[in-house]
Every structure is written in structure tokens, then in C-alpha cells.
Design a protein around this motif. Structure first.
Motif: not given
Lengths: 408, 90
Positions: A69-70, A131, A133-136, A139
Motif C-alpha cells: 500500500r505504501r 518538503q 516528497i517521500g520515498s514512494s 511510485l
């Protein structure tokens, strides 16, 4: 060399009418509408005109494992849930599913639009673009997010195809899956289309004057003289396609055979459909299926409820098939599910093949005078001997796609 | 570093792990290996680093993060960067 024949052996649905295939068919048979009033769209900061949409309600995202889900925006979650149903429905053996002879072909107009909206909101709040933006983030946003997430969730190591041709994405993805099997590069394909509903998607069509400002009880009205635009929606429709000889050998349930596919471009205008381009697409599908127009018992139209689109399609249908072949659109029931539309409407076609009954265009009463003269399925539907049908999807960018499906 | 602040760091880090990675409090011991015991992976590690920086202003280097194996390593790293732990300090 004889090319393999291709059949549909599994169906999975996440739609505004139901979270499974049988529920979708029950809704269509009963003439139910998935269109809802969207109270949150009245928020002034959104600046929306339209108040009607077709959401998938009561969807529990936490049923999906966190690590999967991440990496998913809502669109990929819908696609994954529909694909899980389709795979289970097909009873495809695990050794086939996890073989390089199985691929994924999945379409959508966008990647995760809610992820893009969150990124904008975060940048606005913090004043720093990075700010939020994450790892996923990528994706979830990437155009092939559905195809990649399906492949990883179900460990499918074959080829990945991602059709990103707006409202024709789902139909084109099924067509490309079909062609991949015909070409012999894979034996099975998990295919379909998905979309998620966000205010920004509604706003895009609002600005173009393409959305309905009506109420859920009478809109959208595909092909109707008084039609007033689309109701944007979300969902996912997934199929398992298989080489027919393999499906027969394992005793699989067969919903229908895909026997023709064609896709082309109007090569004229981004948003104004070309009657000749649409007609050429349907002729191309007939040629691919080695069928004459007279072999088609029913036409499942793209018809979304726009003035220009429905008119062009009706004229193109008249040009290719004349005025006797029955025609209907599922968008009165479902709204315009964008990248999911072609896939979920294809599932509706499989229901009609099984029922030997045509579902009508909900909210249609009478066509305008300047439309093509075509045979609209009358309210209540029609029982006919249904063997062969054509399913159309057309999209901004001038993209057209048609599938021909036959009862086995 | 006072004991109280160390406890506070543990509480805050654990809270973040429960929120981000949907773990249960009882899984979170100083000996818990991030990958082997808690099931995290490289993408989770990136999100963890982003949140430490964003929520606690921890300016740890990539090398600092590469050394981390257990939850206890994280508590220790945060303590090393304690002066910049604005959220915890308040």
C-alpha cells in the motif's frame, strides 16, 4: 503460422455500483446509477462547477498490506483489488501466474492524482517543493503505477505494458494484452484499466465545459438530445486473458473470446473527435477479426454524454454499421470512469453476452436531429441472440480503440 | 543528556514508528532489528530519515543512517543530535 486465440477467464471489478463483477451486473440490470452528489466539491477554494461524480464508496484501503500500500495511490489500490478478484476468479494456477509467460497490461489516464494534489498542497503550506516528497511519491504518481503494482503484488515476472491514453486506456490495455498473446510473447495477461477520482480531474473537465452541472437523478445522459456533459468517476476493471488452448486444457470458465482489436489516432484535433477517425477504428477492428459489419449484433458505445463526442460516435456508427444494429452506453449508470471506463464497460459486455440481454443507456430518452441515425437500446433493455459485439473507447489526444468480443 | 530526555526520545521515535510503519508498541524494543525484526526496507529507511529531519530537525548524514541496525541505534543517533531536537526540546 496460426496465431493463438485469446479468451477471458477472469473478471474483477471495483466500481461506483459495486466492488465485484456480479454486483456490477446486478446494478446494470436493475438500472441503478453510481452517480453521487459530491458535497465536498462545493468548497469555494476548489472553484468547481460540477457537483456530480461517480466514486467507489466504502473502499477499505487498509485491507492491503502496508508495504504494498505504501507504494500505491488510490488508483493502484483499486487496480490491485480488481486484479486480485480477477486472478482468483480465473483459478489460474500459481505456477502459471508466476511464470515469465504471464504479463500485465494496464491503463489509466494519470498515475495517482491524489498524490500530485498532496504534493501541491504540501508545497503551498511549507513553501518548499521537496518538503512533501517521500520515498514512494514517484511510485504513486508514475503513469505505470497500476501495472507495476499489480506485477509486484502478485509476483508476475513477464512483460509490463502501461497504456496512458486517457479515456481509451482501459480498452487499449486489454487490446495490447490480447495482441501480446496473439504474438506469442506471453500466454496469459492480467489486464484492464483504473482511475481515481479527485477534484483536480473534475476541474480539468470543468474548465473545458465538459462536465455535467445536473443532479444524480438524471445525469449523465449519453446520446440524449438534452445531454449536458460527463460525471467523472473512478474504479478499476481487471481481466485475465489466456491462450484459448491452455484455458480449455485446464477446464477454465470462459467469459468470451476477444477476436479483434484496433487502435488509431484521428491525427486532426486533440479534443474534437473525427467521425472518419472513429469509423476507421471500428473498421480496423472488424478487419482484425476477419468479420463483416453485419456480424456485429451489438455496439457498446463510448458515449460519455458530451455534445461533440456522442454526435461524432453516432455518425461514425451509422457510417460503419448502418441504423439497425443496437447501441448503448454504460456511462448513464457508471459515469465516466476515465481509464477504467473501457475495462468496466467491457465487463458489462460480458454480462450482456451471458444474459443474452442488452442493457440500455440510462437517462436516454431521445436523440437530437443532427445525430447519426442509430438503433438505441430502449429503456428496460432488449433480449436478443447476442454472439458478437464491438466495444468502443475514444479519448482526448484523438485516440480511438475498439475491441470485438464473441460468445464461445 | 538527562534520563528524562532519553525517555522522551524513545517515546517520540516509537510514536513515529507506529504511525509510519503501522507497528505495535510491544514490537519496539532497543534490540529490534529494523529490517529483520520490524520488516522495514530501504524505502522505509528513506521515509524515516525524511521524518527525522522534518519533525525533529535531525541533520544526520547518510553515513549516520547507514550505521543504523536496531531501534537502539536510532535512539543513540538522535541523542547525538540532541541539540537540534527542537520538537523534543519543546
Amino acid at each position: 503460422m496460426t496465431m493463438p486465440r485469446v479468451v477471458i477467464t477472469g473478471v474483477g471489478i471495483m466500481s461506483p455500483l459495486a466492488h465485484h463483477y456480479e454486483g456490477l451486473l446486478e446494478g446494470l440490470r436493475a438500472g441503478r446509477s453510481g452517480i453521487r452528489l459530491m458535497p465536498s466539491w462545493a468548497e469555494p477554494s476548489l472553484g468547481l462547477r460540477t457537483r456530480v461524480g461517480a466514486p467507489v464508496t466504502e473502499f477499505v484501503e487498509h485491507q492491503i498490506d502496508r508495504k504494498l500500500r505504501r507504494n500505491m495511490s488510490r488508483i493502484a489500490m483499486l487496480a490491485m483489488c480488481a486484479s486480485e478478484q480477477a486472478i482468483a476468479d480465473s483459478r489460474l494456477p500459481p505456477e502459471a501466474l508466476h511464470s515469465e509467460r504471464t504479463g500485465v497490461s494496464y491503463g489509466s489516464s494519470f498515475g495517482g492524482t491524489s498524490t500530485i494534489e498532496e504534493l501541491f498542497a504540501s508545497a503551498q503550506r511549507s513553501g518548499v517543493l521537496s518538503q512533501g516528497i517521500g520515498s514512494s511519491t514517484f511510485l504513486k504518481m508514475m503513469p505505470h503505477t497500476c501495472a507495476a503494482n499489480i506485477a509486484i503484488s502478485f509476483q508476475i515476472p513477464g512483460r509490463i505494458l502501461a497504456s496512458c491514453v486517457a479515456c481509451a486506456s482501459g480498452t487499449q490495455a486489454v487490446g495490447y494484452g490480447y495482441e501480446s498473446i496473439k504474438l506469442g510473447v506471453v500466454d496469459q495477461v492480467i489486464c484492464g484499466g483504473a482511475e481515481e477520482l479527485t477534484p483536480s480531474v473534475a476541474a480539468i473537465f470543468d474548465v473545458l465545459g465538459a462536465t455535467s452541472i445536473g443532479t444524480p437523478d438524471n445525469t449523465p445522459r449519453p446520446f440524449d438530445a438534452t445531454r449536458d456533459g460527463i460525471a467523472v468517476g473512478e474504479g478499476a476493471g481487471s481481466f485475465v486473458l489466456e491462450r484459448m488452448d491452455l484455458a480449455l486444457a485446464r477446464g477454465a470458465r470462459i467469459y468470451g473470446e476477444i477476436c479483434g482489436f484496433y487502435t488509431n489516432n484521428d491525427a486532426s484535433h486533440m479534443t474534437n473527435p473525427s467521425v472518419e477517425g472513429l469509423a476507421q477504428c471500428m473498421r480496423g477492428a472488424l478487419k482484425a477479426a476477419h468479420l463483416d459489419a453485419s456480424a456485429i449484433d451489438y455496439i457498446n458505445a463510448h458515449a460519455a454524454g458530451t455534445i461533440a463526442g456522442d454526435r461524432a460516435e453516432s455518425l461514425a456508427i451509422e457510417k460503419v454499421f448502418g441504423s439497425q444494429t443496437p447501441v448503448s452506453s454504460m456511462k448513464g449508470h457508471l459515469g465516466h470512469l476515465m481509464g477504467a471506463a473501457g475495462a468496466i464497460e467491457t465487463a458489462a459486455c460480458l454480462g450482456m453476452l451471458a444474459d443474452q440481454r442488452l442493457y440500455p443507456t440510462l437517462n436516454f430518452q431521445s436523440a437530437g436531429l443532427d445525430e447519426g441515425h442509430i438503433a438505441h437500446v430502449t429503456p428496460g433493455g432488449a433480449a436478443i441472440p447476442l454472439r458478437t459485439l464491438i466495444k468502443n473507447s475514444f479519448a482526448f489526444g484523438g485516440v480511438n480503440a475498439s475491441l470485438i468480443i464473441q460468445k464461445m | 543528556m538527562s534520563i528524562n530526555n532519553a525517555d522522551h526520545i524513545r517515546r517520540e521515535v516509537n510514536k513515529l514508528f507506529i504511525e509510519l510503519f503501522e507497528l505495535k508498541e510491544e514490537q519496539l524494543t532497543p534490540e529490534s532489528h529494523l529490517f529483520n525484526d520490524l520488516g522495514l526496507d530501504s524505502l522505509d529507511a528513506i521515509d524515516m530519515a525524511i521524518r527525522f529531519k522534518r519533525d525533529f530537525n535531525v541533520q544526520a548524514t547518510n553515513d549516520d543512517f547507514k550505521q543504523i541496525q536496531t531501534l537502539g541505534d536510532i535512539y543513540a543517533m538522535i541523542e547525538r543530535y540532541a541539540p537540534s531536537l527542537t520538537k523534543i526540546a519543546t
